[in-house]
Structures are given as C-alpha cells and as structure tokens.
Design a protein around this motif. Structure first.
Motif, short mmCIF file in Angstrom:
data_model
loop_
_atom_site.label_atom_id
_atom_site.label_comp_id
_atom_site.label_asym_id
_atom_site.label_seq_id
_atom_site.Cartn_x
_atom_site.Cartn_y
_atom_site.Cartn_z
N ASN A 10 -3.84 -11.33 -14.52
CA ASN A 10 -4.22 -11.35 -15.92
C ASN A 10 -5.74 -11.26 -16.07
N PRO A 11 -6.25 -10.14 -16.61
CA PRO A 11 -7.70 -10.00 -16.79
C PRO A 11 -8.29 -11.06 -17.72
N GLY A 12 -7.49 -11.55 -18.67
CA GLY A 12 -7.95 -12.61 -19.57
C GLY A 12 -8.23 -13.90 -18.81
N LYS A 13 -7.37 -14.21 -17.84
CA LYS A 13 -7.56 -15.40 -17.01
C LYS A 13 -8.82 -15.25 -16.16
N LEU A 14 -9.06 -14.03 -15.65
CA LEU A 14 -10.27 -13.77 -14.88
C LEU A 14 -11.51 -14.04 -15.74
N GLN A 15 -11.52 -13.53 -16.97
CA GLN A 15 -12.67 -13.76 -17.86
C GLN A 15 -12.86 -15.23 -18.17
#
Length: 191
Positions: A10-15
């Motif tokens: 999940n790119p949102g979790k990375l951010q």
C-alpha cells in the motif's frame, strides 16, 4: 543510506511511515507486490512481527511492518484483528459495528497499532504497541480520515479522528503513539 522495506503493498502506508520516520537516515521502500504474507497471528504484535520477519528474510534486508485495528470493550475486543475485514467498505464496517453495539451504554474502545522491525535474517530487532483510548459515537462526525475515524471520539480532544487536523491525529493516534515508542529504538539500530 540503509534501506528499510515496508512490509506492505500500500503506497499510502509507505507515505504514512515516511512521515513518522522522516528524520532518520533510512530509505523506505515498498515490498515487492508478489511477496504476500498471510496474517496468521492472534495479536497485533504477532502479525506485525510475522510480516516484518518474513519480508526481511525473503529480501535479506531490514523490514518494518505494522498491524492495527479497533477494539471495542462491549464487543469483547471486536472487530480487533478483523477491523479491515468487518465489511467490504468503510460504510459497511461502521454500520456493522454500530448495529452490533446497539444501545449498549458502554462505548469505550481503543485503536491499537503494533509495529515491528526485523533484521535481514528475520530476527525481530524492535517491536512496540501504541494505543489511543476513546469512545464509539452513535453517528458519524467529521469529514477527514478513513475507516472508523468518523465514529471514534477522543474525549481528551473532544473530536473524532475524522474531525482532527492531520497534524493532531498524527501525534495522538495509536500509530503516533507506537512510533513515539519506536523512534528512540530505531535511532540506535545498526546500519
């Protein structure tokens, strides 16, 4: 700069993790999408450690993972580990929770976030758990956030997560509490 693989696709979790770890000398990267880890733990800490360990071993790199959810006292801790699977949409999850809670006067709940960091050999170097106590409101309040945020009320701030500014939620949330505990440990880990 050492790499820290975030055990999510999940790119949102990375951010989100980058925001908490921005002052540390690590380059955060998403795990490869084909590396899928099944969450078989019975606690948030077990699931976070499992994901971090398996990703670290598979890639031979440092890895970080989290697991989080909402625990409602009157529902014996449900939805708990199944918070994300309590329905297929945020609206369904909220409706199911409110239906199951009904008119129960005990509205106490807490959001829980466990974070684990694994060494390249898969051993856990650090793990923490943070939580944010609150109450479940009978109706939605606020337009921000996601998931259960519109019904999760924090009495200390007299706001739901969905009403809070991003900066306030960043600091007071379960995830904020977990990373506040983790950061001092992460700063001392070897490269």
């Amino acid at each position: 700069m050492p790499v820290l693989v975030v055990a999510t696709g999940n790119p949102g979790k990375l951010q989100e993790m980058q925001a908490y770890l921005q002052d540390l000398p690590w380059e955060l990267q998403l795990k490869p999408p084909e590396l899928d880890i099944e969450e078989t733990g019975t606690t948030f800490l077990e699931n976070a450690a499992l994901k971090a360990s398996q990703v670290a071993k598979a890639l031979n790199q440092w890895a970080i993972a989290d697991d989080s959810g909402l625990a409602v006292e009157a529902l014996n801790g449900a939805p708990g580990l199944y918070s994300a699977r309590y329905g297929t949409t945020d609206q369904e999850r909220i409706e199911r929770l409110l239906t199951e809670l009904g008119n129960n006067p005990n509205r106490r709940a807490k959001f829980i976030c466990a974070v684990a960091i694994a060494k390249p050999d898969g051993t856990i170097a650090a793990q923490v758990q943070g939580d944010c106590p609150g109450e479940i409101l009978p109706e939605l309040r606020g337009a921000g956030g996601f998931g259960y945020d519109p019904i999760f009320y924090v009495p200390e701030y007299q706001q739901t997560f969905a009403e809070m500014s991003a900066a306030l939620k960043h600091n007071v949330s379960h995830r904020g509490q977990a990373f506040a505990l983790l950061l001092p440990r992460l700063a001392t880990l070897p490269d």
